[in-house]
Write a protein that holds these residues in place. Structure first.
Motif, PDB file in Angstrom:
ATOM      1  N   GLU A  19      42.873  37.790  36.044  1.00 60.27           N
ATOM      2  CA  GLU A  19      42.212  39.024  35.639  1.00 60.27           C
ATOM      3  C   GLU A  19      42.697  39.435  34.252  1.00 60.27           C
ATOM      4  OE1 GLU A  19      42.410  42.027  38.659  1.00 60.27           O
ATOM      5  OE2 GLU A  19      42.136  40.590  40.294  1.00 60.27           O
ATOM      6  N   MET A  20      41.780  39.968  33.438  1.00 58.04           N
ATOM      7  CA  MET A  20      42.097  40.292  32.056  1.00 58.04           C
ATOM      8  C   MET A  20      41.331  41.538  31.634  1.00 58.04           C
ATOM      9  SD  MET A  20      41.496  37.890  28.683  1.00 58.04           S
ATOM     10  CE  MET A  20      39.715  37.830  28.838  1.00 58.04           C
ATOM     11  N   PHE A  21      41.964  42.391  30.836  1.00 56.30           N
ATOM     12  CA  PHE A  21      41.271  43.531  30.248  1.00 56.30           C
ATOM     13  C   PHE A  21      41.227  43.337  28.737  1.00 56.30           C
ATOM     14  CE2 PHE A  21      41.026  47.548  28.037  1.00 56.30           C
ATOM     15  CZ  PHE A  21      39.976  48.179  28.684  1.00 56.30           C
ATOM     16  N   THR A  22      40.056  43.591  28.133  1.00 58.69           N
ATOM     17  CA  THR A  22      39.934  43.484  26.680  1.00 58.69           C
ATOM     18  C   THR A  22      38.878  44.457  26.184  1.00 58.69           C
ATOM     19  OG1 THR A  22      39.319  42.024  24.842  1.00 58.69           O
ATOM     20  CG2 THR A  22      38.285  41.584  26.955  1.00 58.69           C
ATOM     21  N   PHE A  30      35.099  31.616  42.546  1.00 54.79           N
ATOM     22  CA  PHE A  30      34.799  31.869  41.141  1.00 54.79           C
ATOM     23  C   PHE A  30      35.028  33.300  40.670  1.00 54.79           C
ATOM     24  CE2 PHE A  30      32.270  31.407  37.220  1.00 54.79           C
ATOM     25  CZ  PHE A  30      32.609  30.121  36.844  1.00 54.79           C
ATOM     26  N   LEU A  31      34.461  34.280  41.344  1.00 55.16           N
ATOM     27  CA  LEU A  31      34.436  35.622  40.767  1.00 55.16           C
ATOM     28  C   LEU A  31      35.812  36.266  40.706  1.00 55.16           C
ATOM     29  CD1 LEU A  31      32.491  37.699  39.569  1.00 55.16           C
ATOM     30  CD2 LEU A  31      32.225  38.669  41.836  1.00 55.16           C
ATOM     31  N   ARG A  32      36.584  36.136  41.767  1.00 57.54           N
ATOM     32  CA  ARG A  32      37.938  36.704  41.795  1.00 57.54           C
ATOM     33  C   ARG A  32      38.903  35.618  42.244  1.00 57.54           C
ATOM     34  NH1 ARG A  32      37.690  42.378  41.783  1.00 57.54           N
ATOM     35  NH2 ARG A  32      39.925  42.282  41.377  1.00 57.54           N
ATOM     36  N   LYS A  37      27.822  32.682  33.668  1.00 56.41           N
ATOM     37  CA  LYS A  37      27.044  33.830  34.135  1.00 56.41           C
ATOM     38  C   LYS A  37      27.817  35.149  34.125  1.00 56.41           C
ATOM     39  CE  LYS A  37      23.793  31.041  36.755  1.00 56.41           C
ATOM     40  NZ  LYS A  37      24.383  29.716  36.500  1.00 56.41           N
ATOM     41  N   ALA A  38      28.960  35.189  33.406  1.00 61.40           N
ATOM     42  CA  ALA A  38      29.646  36.472  33.216  1.00 61.40           C
ATOM     43  C   ALA A  38      28.721  37.383  32.419  1.00 61.40           C
ATOM     44  CB  ALA A  38      30.961  36.265  32.485  1.00 61.40           C
ATOM     45  N   GLU A  39      28.659  38.659  32.789  1.00 62.00           N
ATOM     46  CA  GLU A  39      27.704  39.566  32.160  1.00 62.00           C
ATOM     47  C   GLU A  39      28.310  40.422  31.052  1.00 62.00           C
ATOM     48  OE1 GLU A  39      24.113  40.922  34.357  1.00 62.00           O
ATOM     49  OE2 GLU A  39      25.613  41.267  35.908  1.00 62.00           O
ATOM     50  N   SER A  40      29.611  40.307  30.840  1.00 55.05           N
ATOM     51  CA  SER A  40      30.254  41.151  29.855  1.00 55.05           C
ATOM     52  C   SER A  40      31.421  40.411  29.221  1.00 55.05           C
ATOM     53  CB  SER A  40      30.768  42.440  30.532  1.00 55.05           C
ATOM     54  OG  SER A  40      31.530  43.212  29.633  1.00 55.05           O
ATOM     55  N   ASN A  41      31.799  40.815  28.016  1.00 54.85           N
ATOM     56  CA  ASN A  41      32.998  40.257  27.391  1.00 54.85           C
ATOM     57  C   ASN A  41      33.996  41.355  27.027  1.00 54.85           C
ATOM     58  OD1 ASN A  41      31.761  41.470  25.232  1.00 54.85           O
ATOM     59  ND2 ASN A  41      31.892  39.714  23.858  1.00 54.85           N
ATOM     60  N   SER A  42      33.868  42.492  27.729  1.00 55.41           N
ATOM     61  CA  SER A  42      34.828  43.578  27.524  1.00 55.41           C
ATOM     62  C   SER A  42      35.106  44.272  28.845  1.00 55.41           C
ATOM     63  CB  SER A  42      34.283  44.585  26.500  1.00 55.41           C
ATOM     64  OG  SER A  42      33.112  45.213  26.985  1.00 55.41           O
ATOM     65  N   GLY A  43      36.167  45.102  28.852  1.00 54.40           N
ATOM     66  CA  GLY A  43      36.596  45.753  30.081  1.00 54.40           C
ATOM     67  C   GLY A  43      37.427  44.806  30.921  1.00 54.40           C
ATOM     68  N   TRP A  44      37.417  45.023  32.244  1.00 56.52           N
ATOM     69  CA  TRP A  44      38.132  44.118  33.134  1.00 56.52           C
ATOM     70  C   TRP A  44      37.281  42.878  33.358  1.00 56.52           C
ATOM     71  CZ3 TRP A  44      42.998  43.822  34.162  1.00 56.52           C
ATOM     72  CH2 TRP A  44      43.803  44.980  34.103  1.00 56.52           C
ATOM     73  N   LEU A  45      37.865  41.732  33.107  1.00 60.16           N
ATOM     74  CA  LEU A  45      37.158  40.456  33.199  1.00 60.16           C
ATOM     75  C   LEU A  45      37.895  39.516  34.136  1.00 60.16           C
ATOM     76  CD1 LEU A  45      36.517  39.977  29.381  1.00 60.16           C
ATOM     77  CD2 LEU A  45      34.941  40.939  31.063  1.00 60.16           C
ATOM     78  N   PHE A  46      37.160  38.531  34.637  1.00 58.51           N
ATOM     79  CA  PHE A  46      37.733  37.574  35.581  1.00 58.51           C
ATOM     80  C   PHE A  46      37.452  36.150  35.089  1.00 58.51           C
ATOM     81  CE2 PHE A  46      36.072  41.377  37.692  1.00 58.51           C
ATOM     82  CZ  PHE A  46      37.276  41.975  38.030  1.00 58.51           C
ATOM     83  N   PRO A  47      38.211  35.689  34.104  1.00 61.53           N
ATOM     84  CA  PRO A  47      38.003  34.339  33.573  1.00 61.53           C
ATOM     85  C   PRO A  47      38.331  33.281  34.623  1.00 61.53           C
ATOM     86  CG  PRO A  47      39.398  35.689  32.129  1.00 61.53           C
ATOM     87  CD  PRO A  47      39.308  36.383  33.449  1.00 61.53           C
ATOM     88  N   VAL A  48      37.887  32.066  34.361  1.00 57.78           N
ATOM     89  CA  VAL A  48      38.155  30.941  35.257  1.00 57.78           C
ATOM     90  C   VAL A  48      39.014  29.939  34.498  1.00 57.78           C
ATOM     91  CG1 VAL A  48      37.119  29.102  36.639  1.00 57.78           C
ATOM     92  CG2 VAL A  48      35.978  31.321  36.439  1.00 57.78           C
ATOM     93  N   GLY A  49      40.086  29.504  35.130  1.00 57.56           N
ATOM     94  CA  GLY A  49      41.047  28.653  34.444  1.00 57.56           C
ATOM     95  C   GLY A  49      40.470  27.358  33.937  1.00 57.56           C
ATOM     96  N   ASP A  50      39.708  26.660  34.749  1.00 62.89           N
ATOM     97  CA  ASP A  50      39.137  25.361  34.384  1.00 62.89           C
ATOM     98  C   ASP A  50      37.802  25.236  35.094  1.00 62.89           C
ATOM     99  OD1 ASP A  50      38.440  22.730  33.987  1.00 62.89           O
ATOM    100  OD2 ASP A  50      40.398  21.894  34.490  1.00 62.89           O
ATOM    101  N   GLU A  51      36.737  25.655  34.412  1.00 62.45           N
ATOM    102  CA  GLU A  51      35.426  25.697  35.056  1.00 62.45           C
ATOM    103  C   GLU A  51      34.983  24.334  35.579  1.00 62.45           C
ATOM    104  OE1 GLU A  51      32.115  28.284  33.700  1.00 62.45           O
ATOM    105  OE2 GLU A  51      33.408  28.630  31.973  1.00 62.45           O
TER     106      GLU A  51
END
Length: 391
Positions: free
Chosen positions: A257-260, A251-253, A271-285
């Motif tokens: 990877e995305m920066f915004t 899940f985590l890595r 349970k992601a703690e932020s919606n800015s900076g470097w983020l690690f989205p999940v393609g299909d939870e």
């Protein structure tokens, strides 16, 4: 659907998505507004604040429990009363005594029962398990599972009476079943050594724990769980055998990877703690967390009249292991796993680890050196002397 909250909605997205033909007919919630909203969002024809009303609905074939831990047994007994197939979220019970009562109830009632342990249905886990079963790793020696995050979403998790425990029960149930699957679900867990503490949260239960689970064949399972980890949801598994190793990051890595700056970002991942900076989205939870494969297995098994991969019996075994972990955390000793019902192998002895090299020696290790020579390290059977041979 019994429950209209966080996990109930995850289940609904998968139930009405992957197979398409499955529908949620009735939803029960303790709060009327939540029941109405869930029914509206997922097209349920019936909603209620009376649990039994949802279960007895004539169009309902199977009951899915996504309720707080202290309500599982009540729901299961109602399913038994009305002879409705039942599948329930983890953990099965708040302890093994409760879990055993539910196991015996569904089996005495003769109803289909499934244990919704989604993390043993993730695509990566299924592929890894197939490799293990095919012998790619040889004899399994050690299986480690880690689940850590900043803490659960709903208030009842933080209440010891309703939840039955802290992160050991909430997250350790996943980890134990993952390790148990790799080692062999027919191999008996015999004792547990556990450290647990409440390090951060103002709660009665533990928010951080680490444990070792010893199996009858000598294999070791290990879990690391925490409600204090900062940085999102960390799901990792490791398996080590005599012939290989597998590492899984669920899940985590995961390679996404995305920066915004956060201007266009909203929900990122569970349970992601932020919606800015470097983020690690999940393609299909839903898929990556195993929900799709889990419900497909449950309903396919139901239609074929066979047993699913995870049943109430598995939930009972997991609860028994976790009971031993809680006891060990208090006594600071290895504590036995009390399994009054065991359906696996018995009397297994620890595997003989001695590998014969020749008539006089056991093999310790062989390797190719950086200078091109093959080196073999051996132990003399009689003297115990360790020596090396350059071939």
């Amino acid at each position: 659907m019994l429950g209209s909250g966080f996990i109930g909605r995850f289940y609904a997205e998968s139930l009405q998505g992957q197979r398409s033909r499955d529908r949620i007919i009735s939803v029960y919630s303790r709060r009327e507004a939540s029941a109405k909203k869930f029914a509206s969002d997922y097209g349920c024809t019936h909603w209620t604040t009376e649990m039994e009303d949802a279960i007895v609905h004539p169009d309902v074939d199977v009951v899915c429990i996504s309720l707080p831990n202290n309500l599982h047994e009540t729901a299961v007994l109602l399913c038994c009363k009305h002879k409705k197939a039942v599948i329930t979220t983890k953990p099965l019970g708040r302890n093994a005594v409760e879990a055993r009562r539910m196991l015996e109830a569904v089996e005495n009632a003769g109803i289909f029962n499934g244990y919704l342990e989604d993390l043993v249905y993730t695509p990566k886990f299924l592929k890894a398990l197939e490799s293990v079963k095919n012998g790619a790793l040889g004899r399994i020696l050690w299986a480690k599972s880690r689940e850590t995050h900043p803490g659960p979403h709903s208030d009842w998790f933080w209440d010891l009476e309703q939840a039955g425990g802290g992160c050991i029960l909430d997250l350790g149930c996943h980890c134990v079943e993952i390790a148990r699957s790799f080692i062999g679900k027919d191999i008996k867990p015999v004792e547990v050594m556990c450290w647990a503490d409440t390090q951060v949260k103002p709660i009665e239960a533990e928010d951080h724990a680490i444990a070792l689970v010893k199996y009858e064949n000598g294999a070791i399972g290990q879990f690391e769980v925490s409600w204090t980890f900062r940085g999102g949801l960390d799901l990792r598994d490791e398996v080590m055998g005599t012939e290989g190793t597998i590492w899984i990051n669920n899940f985590l890595r995961t390679g996404f990877e995305m920066f915004t700056t956060g201007k266009g970002a909203d929900y990122i991942a569970e349970k992601a703690e932020s919606n800015s900076g470097w983020l690690f989205p999940v393609g299909d939870e839903l898929n990556d967390l195993g929900y799709n494969h889990m419900f497909t297995d449950m309903f396919n098994a139901m239609e074929k009249g066979i047993t699913p991969k995870e049943t109430f019996y598995d939930g009972y075994v997991v609860n028994a292991v976790l009971d031993a972990a809680y006891k060990s955390a208090k006594t600071k000793l290895w504590e036995p796993v009390q399994l009054d019902i065991w359906r696996g192998q018995t009397g297994i002895s620890k595997h003989n680890h001695l590998v014969e090299y020749d008539a006089e020696h056991y093999l310790v290790k062989e390797e190719m050196t950086h200078y091109g020579a093959k080196k073999v390290i051996v132990k003399n059977k009689k003297s115990g002397l360790i020596s090396e041979l350059i071939l």
